[in-house]
Design an enzyme around this catalytic site. Structure first.
Site, PDB file in Angstrom:
ATOM      1  N   VAL A  62     -53.672   6.495   1.989  1.00 41.91           N
ATOM      2  CA  VAL A  62     -53.915   7.127   3.287  1.00 41.91           C
ATOM      3  C   VAL A  62     -53.617   8.618   3.221  1.00 41.91           C
ATOM      4  O   VAL A  62     -52.653   9.033   2.561  1.00 41.91           O
ATOM      5  CB  VAL A  62     -52.960   6.488   4.346  1.00 41.91           C
ATOM      6  CG1 VAL A  62     -53.115   7.138   5.694  1.00 41.91           C
ATOM      7  CG2 VAL A  62     -53.174   4.998   4.438  1.00 41.91           C
ATOM      8  N   CYS A  63     -54.422   9.427   3.931  1.00 43.95           N
ATOM      9  CA  CYS A  63     -54.084  10.842   4.146  1.00 43.95           C
ATOM     10  C   CYS A  63     -54.495  11.202   5.574  1.00 43.95           C
ATOM     11  O   CYS A  63     -54.626  10.324   6.423  1.00 43.95           O
ATOM     12  CB  CYS A  63     -54.760  11.742   3.101  1.00 43.95           C
ATOM     13  SG  CYS A  63     -56.544  11.867   3.300  1.00 43.95           S
ATOM     14  N   ARG A  64     -54.754  12.462   5.851  1.00 37.09           N
ATOM     15  CA  ARG A  64     -55.098  12.873   7.216  1.00 37.09           C
ATOM     16  C   ARG A  64     -56.505  12.430   7.588  1.00 37.09           C
ATOM     17  O   ARG A  64     -56.739  11.865   8.638  1.00 37.09           O
ATOM     18  CB  ARG A  64     -54.962  14.392   7.362  1.00 37.09           C
ATOM     19  CG  ARG A  64     -55.091  14.875   8.804  1.00 37.09           C
ATOM     20  CD  ARG A  64     -54.951  16.378   8.897  1.00 37.09           C
ATOM     21  NE  ARG A  64     -56.110  17.044   8.320  1.00 37.09           N
ATOM     22  CZ  ARG A  64     -57.252  17.274   8.971  1.00 37.09           C
ATOM     23  NH1 ARG A  64     -57.390  16.890  10.223  1.00 37.09           N
ATOM     24  NH2 ARG A  64     -58.260  17.885   8.381  1.00 37.09           N
ATOM     25  N   MET A  90     -55.558   9.197   8.879  1.00 41.87           N
ATOM     26  CA  MET A  90     -54.714   9.065  10.071  1.00 41.87           C
ATOM     27  C   MET A  90     -55.435   9.580  11.326  1.00 41.87           C
ATOM     28  O   MET A  90     -55.055   9.226  12.437  1.00 41.87           O
ATOM     29  CB  MET A  90     -53.387   9.807   9.875  1.00 41.87           C
ATOM     30  CG  MET A  90     -52.469   9.159   8.847  1.00 41.87           C
ATOM     31  SD  MET A  90     -52.058   7.427   9.190  1.00 41.87           S
ATOM     32  CE  MET A  90     -50.887   7.615  10.547  1.00 41.87           C
TER      33      MET A  90
END
Length: 98
Positions: A62-64, A90
């Site tokens: 997961v990242c932004r 996210m």
């Protein structure tokens, strides 16, 4: 590279599935909220800390927005890890954060 949507990950979390989430955002970004029990290893440090991950387990990365997690997932896959990229990152996450 395998991919999963934020909504699908949210379902897994709600169902208390035994999933492992790897958050590759910077520490400052994670302070704004992360998925419960996610392991944070910022992308620039991943090469040096990947031994903290278990090759026998699958990780959802997961990242932004999904870009850095995609790079991380490709890199880890090349190193023999089982990973899935969470598309949309996210920014698409509607579930709880800690």
């Amino acid at each position: 590279m395998k991919a999963i949507t934020a909504k699908e990950v949210e379902q897994l979390v709600q169902n208390q599935e035994n999933i492992r989430i790897l958050d590759v955002r910077e520490v400052e970004e994670v302070k704004t909220g992360k998925i419960a029990n996610a392991l944070n290893i910022p992308l620039p440090l991943l090469e040096f800390r990947m031994q903290e991950l278990d090759k026998a387990k699958n990780y959802i990365v997961v990242c932004r927005s999904g870009g850095r997690s995609g790079m991380a997932a490709r890199f880890l896959e090349q190193q023999g890890y089982s990973v899935t990229n969470m598309t949309g990152g996210m920014m698409e996450w509607k579930g709880e954060t800690v």
